[in-house]
Scaffold this motif. Structure first.
Motif, PDB file in Angstrom:
ATOM      1  N   SER A   3      -2.682   5.404  -1.745  1.00 20.85           N
ATOM      2  CA  SER A   3      -1.576   4.471  -1.912  1.00 20.85           C
ATOM      3  C   SER A   3      -0.252   5.190  -1.657  1.00 20.85           C
ATOM      4  O   SER A   3      -0.138   6.395  -1.818  1.00 20.85           O
ATOM      5  CB  SER A   3      -1.609   3.864  -3.312  1.00 20.85           C
ATOM      6  OG  SER A   3      -1.411   4.873  -4.281  1.00 20.85           O
ATOM      7  N   ARG A   4       0.731   4.424  -1.223  1.00 25.30           N
ATOM      8  CA  ARG A   4       2.069   4.954  -0.980  1.00 25.30           C
ATOM      9  C   ARG A   4       3.048   4.172  -1.838  1.00 25.30           C
ATOM     10  O   ARG A   4       2.882   2.963  -2.042  1.00 25.30           O
ATOM     11  CB  ARG A   4       2.438   4.823   0.495  1.00 25.30           C
ATOM     12  CG  ARG A   4       1.545   5.652   1.391  1.00 25.30           C
ATOM     13  CD  ARG A   4       2.099   5.813   2.794  1.00 25.30           C
ATOM     14  NE  ARG A   4       2.400   4.596   3.497  1.00 25.30           N
ATOM     15  CZ  ARG A   4       1.567   3.993   4.352  1.00 25.30           C
ATOM     16  NH1 ARG A   4       0.364   4.487   4.556  1.00 25.30           N
ATOM     17  NH2 ARG A   4       1.941   2.910   4.977  1.00 25.30           N
ATOM     18  N   PRO A   5       4.101   4.822  -2.315  1.00 23.42           N
ATOM     19  CA  PRO A   5       5.072   4.120  -3.156  1.00 23.42           C
ATOM     20  C   PRO A   5       6.007   3.243  -2.320  1.00 23.42           C
ATOM     21  O   PRO A   5       6.188   3.468  -1.123  1.00 23.42           O
ATOM     22  CB  PRO A   5       5.847   5.255  -3.822  1.00 23.42           C
ATOM     23  CG  PRO A   5       5.773   6.369  -2.829  1.00 23.42           C
ATOM     24  CD  PRO A   5       4.409   6.236  -2.187  1.00 23.42           C
ATOM     25  N   CYS A   6       6.603   2.282  -2.970  1.00 19.26           N
ATOM     26  CA  CYS A   6       7.636   1.447  -2.361  1.00 19.26           C
ATOM     27  C   CYS A   6       8.814   2.341  -1.982  1.00 19.26           C
ATOM     28  O   CYS A   6       9.165   3.271  -2.711  1.00 19.26           O
ATOM     29  CB  CYS A   6       8.061   0.378  -3.359  1.00 19.26           C
ATOM     30  SG  CYS A   6       9.325  -0.764  -2.734  1.00 19.26           S
ATOM     31  N   ARG A  13       6.307   0.716  -7.988  1.00 22.03           N
ATOM     32  CA  ARG A  13       5.128  -0.007  -7.506  1.00 22.03           C
ATOM     33  C   ARG A  13       4.595   0.560  -6.189  1.00 22.03           C
ATOM     34  O   ARG A  13       5.314   1.176  -5.425  1.00 22.03           O
ATOM     35  CB  ARG A  13       5.474  -1.486  -7.355  1.00 22.03           C
ATOM     36  CG  ARG A  13       5.747  -2.168  -8.696  1.00 22.03           C
ATOM     37  CD  ARG A  13       6.124  -3.624  -8.515  1.00 22.03           C
ATOM     38  NE  ARG A  13       7.473  -3.800  -8.004  1.00 22.03           N
ATOM     39  CZ  ARG A  13       8.563  -3.817  -8.765  1.00 22.03           C
ATOM     40  NH1 ARG A  13       8.486  -3.676 -10.071  1.00 22.03           N
ATOM     41  NH2 ARG A  13       9.747  -3.990  -8.232  1.00 22.03           N
ATOM     42  N   ASP A  14       3.326   0.281  -5.943  1.00 17.96           N
ATOM     43  CA  ASP A  14       2.684   0.683  -4.689  1.00 17.96           C
ATOM     44  C   ASP A  14       3.116  -0.250  -3.562  1.00 17.96           C
ATOM     45  O   ASP A  14       3.279  -1.457  -3.760  1.00 17.96           O
ATOM     46  CB  ASP A  14       1.163   0.636  -4.813  1.00 17.96           C
ATOM     47  CG  ASP A  14       0.613   1.746  -5.680  1.00 17.96           C
ATOM     48  OD1 ASP A  14       1.279   2.788  -5.824  1.00 17.96           O
ATOM     49  OD2 ASP A  14      -0.497   1.573  -6.209  1.00 17.96           O
ATOM     50  N   ASP A  43       8.125   1.307   3.635  1.00 18.68           N
ATOM     51  CA  ASP A  43       6.996   0.698   2.930  1.00 18.68           C
ATOM     52  C   ASP A  43       7.547  -0.030   1.709  1.00 18.68           C
ATOM     53  O   ASP A  43       8.336   0.540   0.945  1.00 18.68           O
ATOM     54  CB  ASP A  43       5.993   1.766   2.506  1.00 18.68           C
ATOM     55  CG  ASP A  43       5.349   2.469   3.695  1.00 18.68           C
ATOM     56  OD1 ASP A  43       5.225   1.821   4.750  1.00 18.68           O
ATOM     57  OD2 ASP A  43       4.973   3.637   3.560  1.00 18.68           O
ATOM     58  N   CYS A  45       6.850  -2.791  -1.721  1.00 20.60           N
ATOM     59  CA  CYS A  45       5.921  -3.440  -2.644  1.00 20.60           C
ATOM     60  C   CYS A  45       5.992  -4.949  -2.402  1.00 20.60           C
ATOM     61  O   CYS A  45       6.854  -5.446  -1.659  1.00 20.60           O
ATOM     62  CB  CYS A  45       6.274  -3.097  -4.092  1.00 20.60           C
ATOM     63  SG  CYS A  45       7.843  -3.800  -4.640  1.00 20.60           S
TER      64      CYS A  45
END
Length: 70
Positions: A3-6, A13-14, A43, A45
């Motif tokens: 997963s990558r963060p917002c 959040r992811d 990226d 969320c």
């Protein structure tokens, strides 16, 4: 895929979507999370993807998969 963060500052959040800009066409393109991190993309969320707005005169193109971004 990990997963990558917002990309939004202080958002824990992811990410579920990837945002890119096409400056020549005054367009923001939002689609499903890319398979790998792209250095010129953001990226987001689900909350930030849904709240996305663009400057006046720009258009937002949303590519969604069946079931939406969530």
């Amino acid at each position: 895929m990990l997963s990558r963060p917002c990309s939004r500052v202080a958002c824990p959040r992811d990410a579920v979507a990837t945002l890119t800009y096409v400056y020549a066409d005054s367009m923001a393109v939002l689609g499903p999370l890319s398979l790998s991190h792209e250095p010129h993309a953001y990226d987001l969320c689900a909350i930030h993807a849904e709240r996305l707005s663009a400057p006046q005169g720009w258009q937002i193109v949303r590519h969604e998969v069946f079931g939406g971004l969530r």
